[in-house]
Scaffold this motif. Sequence first.
Motif, PDB file in Angstrom:
ATOM      1  N   ALA A   1       0.826  -1.206   0.000  1.00  0.00           N
ATOM      2  CA  ALA A   1       0.000   0.000   0.000  1.00  0.00           C
ATOM      3  C   ALA A   1       0.860   1.256   0.000  1.00  0.00           C
ATOM      4  CB  ALA A   1      -0.933   0.002   1.208  1.00  0.00           C
ATOM      5  N   ALA A   2       2.007   1.211   0.686  1.00  0.00           N
ATOM      6  CA  ALA A   2       2.891   2.375   0.728  1.00  0.00           C
ATOM      7  C   ALA A   2       3.404   2.720  -0.661  1.00  0.00           C
ATOM      8  CB  ALA A   2       4.059   2.112   1.673  1.00  0.00           C
ATOM      9  N   VAL A   3       3.729   1.707  -1.440  1.00  0.00           N
ATOM     10  CA  VAL A   3       4.187   1.942  -2.812  1.00  0.00           C
ATOM     11  C   VAL A   3       3.053   2.529  -3.645  1.00  0.00           C
ATOM     12  CG1 VAL A   3       5.013   0.841  -4.936  1.00  0.00           C
ATOM     13  CG2 VAL A   3       5.969   0.164  -2.713  1.00  0.00           C
ATOM     14  N   TYR A   4       1.882   1.936  -3.542  1.00  0.00           N
ATOM     15  CA  TYR A   4       0.736   2.397  -4.327  1.00  0.00           C
ATOM     16  C   TYR A   4       0.331   3.815  -3.922  1.00  0.00           C
ATOM     17  CZ  TYR A   4      -3.857   2.362  -6.571  1.00  0.00           C
ATOM     18  OH  TYR A   4      -4.948   2.671  -7.352  1.00  0.00           O
TER      19      TYR A   4
ATOM     20  N   ASP B   1      -8.102   4.208 -11.128  1.00  0.00           N
ATOM     21  CA  ASP B   1      -7.714   2.802 -11.224  1.00  0.00           C
ATOM     22  C   ASP B   1      -8.964   1.919 -11.175  1.00  0.00           C
ATOM     23  OD1 ASP B   1      -6.344   0.328 -11.038  1.00  0.00           O
ATOM     24  OD2 ASP B   1      -4.698   1.335 -10.019  1.00  0.00           O
ATOM     25  N   PRO B   2      -9.114   0.981 -12.114  1.00  0.00           N
ATOM     26  CA  PRO B   2     -10.331   0.145 -12.124  1.00  0.00           C
ATOM     27  C   PRO B   2     -10.408  -0.871 -10.993  1.00  0.00           C
ATOM     28  CG  PRO B   2      -8.816  -0.546 -13.849  1.00  0.00           C
ATOM     29  CD  PRO B   2      -8.262   0.723 -13.290  1.00  0.00           C
ATOM     30  N   VAL B   3      -9.299  -1.156 -10.329  1.00  0.00           N
ATOM     31  CA  VAL B   3      -9.276  -2.134  -9.238  1.00  0.00           C
ATOM     32  C   VAL B   3      -8.767  -1.460  -7.972  1.00  0.00           C
ATOM     33  CG1 VAL B   3      -8.251  -4.286  -8.402  1.00  0.00           C
ATOM     34  CG2 VAL B   3      -8.894  -4.072 -10.818  1.00  0.00           C
ATOM     35  N   ASP B   4      -9.463  -1.661  -6.869  1.00  0.00           N
ATOM     36  CA  ASP B   4      -8.983  -1.208  -5.564  1.00  0.00           C
ATOM     37  C   ASP B   4      -7.972  -2.242  -5.077  1.00  0.00           C
ATOM     38  OD1 ASP B   4      -8.548  -0.649  -2.872  1.00  0.00           O
ATOM     39  OD2 ASP B   4     -10.602   0.015  -2.516  1.00  0.00           O
ATOM     40  N   VAL B   5      -6.697  -1.959  -5.282  1.00  0.00           N
ATOM     41  CA  VAL B   5      -5.681  -2.972  -5.007  1.00  0.00           C
ATOM     42  C   VAL B   5      -5.585  -3.307  -3.529  1.00  0.00           C
ATOM     43  CG1 VAL B   5      -4.327  -2.442  -7.066  1.00  0.00           C
ATOM     44  CG2 VAL B   5      -3.846  -1.226  -4.928  1.00  0.00           C
ATOM     45  N   ARG B   6      -5.884  -2.350  -2.661  1.00  0.00           N
ATOM     46  CA  ARG B   6      -5.811  -2.626  -1.222  1.00  0.00           C
ATOM     47  C   ARG B   6      -6.902  -3.614  -0.818  1.00  0.00           C
ATOM     48  NH1 ARG B   6      -4.954   2.784  -2.064  1.00  0.00           N
ATOM     49  NH2 ARG B   6      -7.202   3.093  -1.967  1.00  0.00           N
ATOM     50  N   ARG B   7      -8.122  -3.371  -1.239  1.00  0.00           N
ATOM     51  CA  ARG B   7      -9.233  -4.251  -0.906  1.00  0.00           C
ATOM     52  C   ARG B   7      -9.066  -5.622  -1.561  1.00  0.00           C
ATOM     53  NH1 ARG B   7     -15.119  -2.017  -2.093  1.00  0.00           N
ATOM     54  NH2 ARG B   7     -14.404  -0.582  -0.463  1.00  0.00           N
TER      55      ARG B   7
END
Length: 263
Positions: free
Chosen positions: A88-91, A212-218
């Motif tokens: 998440a820190a990178v994103y 972004d189409p995807v919530d990468v964290r979730r």
Amino acid sequence: MGVSTSAPEEGIALVTVDFPPVNALPVQGWYDLAAAVRAAGADPKVRCVVLTAAGRGFNAGVDIKEVQRTDGHEALIGANRGCYEAFAAVYDCEVPVVAAVHGFCLGGGIGLVGNADAIVASEDATFGLPELDRGALGAATHLARLVPQHLMRALYYTSRTATADELHRHGSVWKVVPRAHVLDSALELAREIAAKDGYLIRLAKAAINGIDPVDVRRSYRFEQGFTFEANLSGVADRVRDTFGGAPSAGGSSTSGSGEENQS
């Protein structure tokens, strides 16, 4: 040894990971990496962050031996949370992050580069998720940002790796260079980014993340639930106990992967 931050030139922060022998990070290492990236992005003088690693390869994921020698689920929970924080820190980094990848980029390494804004890789770099061979799950969210959906599934199910050239053909790797030039090439790209206005580049990063189409964290957190289920069921320990061997020197989408201490 550990995570360090330097300023190689104006506007650029260089975050370096160094956990010999293969950059398989302990729990605290993931938290330290997250803190370093967040701090670099929050520095008003920084307009681009370069994430790199010392040693044989970029990243071999979680330190499995730490998980194995720790009673209960404390290390597993720590690794899950630490990886989540680092990815998440990178994103979420306030400025673009360029990953400079050499050698193997496996497991948690995929989570890092999959959330980076750009990737420069060495000719010998290989990317993969050998999770199923290590009693783990996760980071399919991030591999799906590097390769098309069906290739992601095939790589995930087989634990095979893809080369830097293959990822370059899919458009996820910016440039492939000789190993000796990977950091210089990453800094060259970072220099071009850092030449932009600092306020505007931060707005650009927030805007791009917002579409972004995807919530990468979730998405990644959802995957982690299955990782924990695999551990509670006992299957993860059974598979991990068979783990062993040394890192492979390379690989492709038609070859297997191997590394030490990785999950």
